[in-house]
Design an enzyme around this catalytic site. Structure first.
Site, PDB file in Angstrom:
ATOM      1  CE1 TYR A 167      -4.609  -2.058   4.745  1.00 52.97           C
ATOM      2  CE2 TYR A 167      -3.333  -0.065   4.372  1.00 52.97           C
ATOM      3  CZ  TYR A 167      -4.037  -1.146   3.880  1.00 52.97           C
ATOM      4  OH  TYR A 167      -4.164  -1.315   2.518  1.00 52.97           O
ATOM      5  CB  SER A 209      -0.851  -0.009   1.278  1.00 58.53           C
ATOM      6  OG  SER A 209      -1.430   1.264   1.524  1.00 58.53           O
TER       7      SER A 209
HETATM    8  N1  LIG Z   1      -8.719  -0.438  -1.904  1.00 60.26           N
HETATM    9  C1  LIG Z   1      -7.682   0.322  -1.606  1.00 60.26           C
HETATM   10  O1  LIG Z   1      -7.767   1.547  -1.588  1.00 60.26           O
HETATM   11  C2  LIG Z   1      -6.359  -0.308  -1.297  1.00 60.26           C
HETATM   12  C3  LIG Z   1      -5.234   0.523  -1.276  1.00 60.26           C
HETATM   13  C4  LIG Z   1      -3.990  -0.022  -0.992  1.00 60.26           C
HETATM   14  C5  LIG Z   1      -3.879  -1.378  -0.750  1.00 60.26           C
HETATM   15  N2  LIG Z   1      -4.985  -2.156  -0.776  1.00 60.26           N
HETATM   16  C6  LIG Z   1      -4.800  -3.571  -0.491  1.00 60.26           C
HETATM   17  O2  LIG Z   1      -5.286  -4.343  -1.547  1.00 60.26           O
HETATM   18  C7  LIG Z   1      -5.741  -5.600  -1.040  1.00 60.26           C
HETATM   19  C8  LIG Z   1      -7.159  -5.837  -1.511  1.00 60.26           C
HETATM   20  O3  LIG Z   1      -7.960  -4.769  -1.066  1.00 60.26           O
HETATM   21  P1  LIG Z   1      -9.404  -4.487  -1.689  1.00 60.26           P
HETATM   22  O4  LIG Z   1      -9.602  -3.033  -1.622  1.00 60.26           O
HETATM   23  O5  LIG Z   1      -9.563  -5.203  -2.972  1.00 60.26           O
HETATM   24  O6  LIG Z   1     -10.311  -5.161  -0.554  1.00 60.26           O
HETATM   25  P2  LIG Z   1     -11.742  -5.878  -0.608  1.00 60.26           P
HETATM   26  O7  LIG Z   1     -12.279  -5.747   0.767  1.00 60.26           O
HETATM   27  O8  LIG Z   1     -12.551  -5.408  -1.771  1.00 60.26           O
HETATM   28  O9  LIG Z   1     -11.350  -7.407  -0.895  1.00 60.26           O
HETATM   29  C9  LIG Z   1     -10.600  -8.134   0.043  1.00 60.26           C
HETATM   30  C10 LIG Z   1     -10.873  -9.609  -0.145  1.00 60.26           C
HETATM   31  O10 LIG Z   1     -10.083 -10.288   0.842  1.00 60.26           O
HETATM   32  C11 LIG Z   1     -10.897 -11.298   1.422  1.00 60.26           C
HETATM   33  N3  LIG Z   1     -10.399 -11.618   2.746  1.00 60.26           N
HETATM   34  C12 LIG Z   1     -10.580 -10.917   3.899  1.00 60.26           C
HETATM   35  N4  LIG Z   1     -10.017 -11.588   4.913  1.00 60.26           N
HETATM   36  C13 LIG Z   1      -9.498 -12.720   4.393  1.00 60.26           C
HETATM   37  C14 LIG Z   1      -8.795 -13.826   4.933  1.00 60.26           C
HETATM   38  N5  LIG Z   1      -8.561 -13.915   6.250  1.00 60.26           N
HETATM   39  N6  LIG Z   1      -8.389 -14.804   4.115  1.00 60.26           N
HETATM   40  C15 LIG Z   1      -8.658 -14.755   2.774  1.00 60.26           C
HETATM   41  N7  LIG Z   1      -9.329 -13.743   2.210  1.00 60.26           N
HETATM   42  C16 LIG Z   1      -9.744 -12.747   3.008  1.00 60.26           C
HETATM   43  C17 LIG Z   1     -12.292 -10.717   1.455  1.00 60.26           C
HETATM   44  O11 LIG Z   1     -13.272 -11.761   1.569  1.00 60.26           O
HETATM   45  C18 LIG Z   1     -12.340 -10.000   0.111  1.00 60.26           C
HETATM   46  O12 LIG Z   1     -12.790 -10.858  -0.899  1.00 60.26           O
HETATM   47  C19 LIG Z   1      -5.586  -5.524   0.472  1.00 60.26           C
HETATM   48  O13 LIG Z   1      -4.366  -6.125   0.856  1.00 60.26           O
HETATM   49  C20 LIG Z   1      -5.544  -4.041   0.727  1.00 60.26           C
HETATM   50  O14 LIG Z   1      -4.852  -3.727   1.920  1.00 60.26           O
HETATM   51  C21 LIG Z   1      -6.220  -1.662  -1.046  1.00 60.26           C
END
Ligand SMILES: NC(=O)c1ccc[n+]([C@@H]2O[C@H](COP(=O)([O-])OP(=O)(O)OC[C@H]3O[C@@H](n4cnc5c(N)ncnc54)[C@H](O)[C@@H]3O)[C@@H](O)[C@H]2O)c1
Length: 251
Positions: A158, A145
């Site tokens: 986080y 991130s």
């Molecule tokens: N959306 C953003 O702005 C953003 C920015 C930087 C980094 N990220 C990172 O990207 C990644 C995905 O984020 P996103 O925004 O797509 O999130 P999201 O919430 O849309 O999707 C996350 C997925 O992870 C699954 N999940 C949650 N806990 C879990 C577990 N214990 N085991 C297996 N699966 C699990 C959920 O069921 C979901 O399908 C994360 O690591 C997040 O930190 C997101």
């Protein structure tokens, strides 16, 4: 432009039932990969598989909790049982619980750490073990991130875990280069996904304004970097990261 970089490649994407992971899984499948959609959410994970198959791609769902060692071991084993090998691991599953350290319960800290950092550790470890057992080769893409690099108030758990993923990436990305195994990280800024949709509109607007590009990102903009780092196009790149953040960390 369309590519076809993952013919005969077996790819696991964790947290692939939603958001960034879902789009990455679909993008790999669109480039002919055999994709394992791994997630705790069976219903949504199966939906992603159904949508990949409907589009002519190949995918299976494997239920796995990224925070559990056994689930991670079994994820690799089930993948190899089904597809015969593993070529790419995308360690994407992650959660956020916001609180400054005095207000962050130890329980919540451990929950975020288990999924984000321990989960990335297990995914990297067991993928590397599998790559080595196949004679080497293979690519890992960890999802960090902007908060692997910069703080924001209230992101104690986080940012701590995402910072840890940066060093995991550097370490794994340099330890096995003689065996042909690369490891890199993609660091998104704020991206429109279910994770960020829960944030109040005025805060979303403020978050968007923190990116010099003055908007939040889209999942396909993150997938583009994930697939590049996983592909042979990135054959001389390891232990580093691509920030997909509209300039957020540059200013
Ligand atoms: N959306 C953003 O702005 C953003 C920015 C930087 C980094 N990220 C990172 O990207 C990644 C995905 O984020 P996103 O925004 O797509 O999130 P999201 O919430 O849309 O999707 C996350 C997925 O992870 C699954 N999940 C949650 N806990 C879990 C577990 N214990 N085991 C297996 N699966 C699990 C959920 O069921 C979901 O399908 C994360 O690591 C997040 O930190 C997101």
């Amino acid at each position: 432009m369309s590519y076809n970089r993952f013919v005969d490649k077996v790819v696991i994407v964790t947290g692939a039932a939603s958001g960034i992971g879902e789009d990455a899984a679909k993008s790999f499948a669109a480039e002919s990969a055999k994709v394992v959609v791994a997630d705790i959410n069976e219903k949504e994970g199966q939906r992603v598989v159904d949508e990949i198959q409907a589009a002519g791609g190949e995918a299976i769902f494997i239920q796995a909790d990224s925070g559990q060692e056994t689930d991670n071991r079994e994820l690799i084993q089930k993948t190899v049982d089904h597809f015969g090998k593993l070529d790419v691991m995308v360690a994407n599953a992650g959660i956020n619980i916001e609180a400054k350290i005095a207000d962050l319960s130890v329980e919540d800290y451990k929950k975020v750490r288990a999924i984000n950092l321990d989960g990335a550790f297990y995914a990297n470890k067991f993928a590397v073990e599998q790559f080595l057992s196949q004679g080497g080769g293979g690519a890992i893409v960890n999802i960090g991130s902007i908060h692997s690099h910069v703080a924001r108030q209230g992101l104690t758990a986080y940012a701590t875990t995402k910072g840890g993923i940066q060093m995991l990436t550097k370490q794994v990305g340099t330890d096995y280069l003689e065996e042909g195994i690369r490891c890199n990280m993609v660091c998104p800024g704020y991206i429109n996904t279910p994770l960020t949709e829960t944030v109040a509109p005025e805060i979303r607007e403020k978050l968007a304004s923190l990116h010099p590009i003055n908007r939040m990102g889209e999942v396909d903009e993150v997938s583009a970097a994930i697939l590049f780092l996983a592909s042979d196009d990135a054959s001389f790149i390891s232990g580093t990261d691509i920030k997909v953040d509209g300039g957020y960390t540059a200013v």
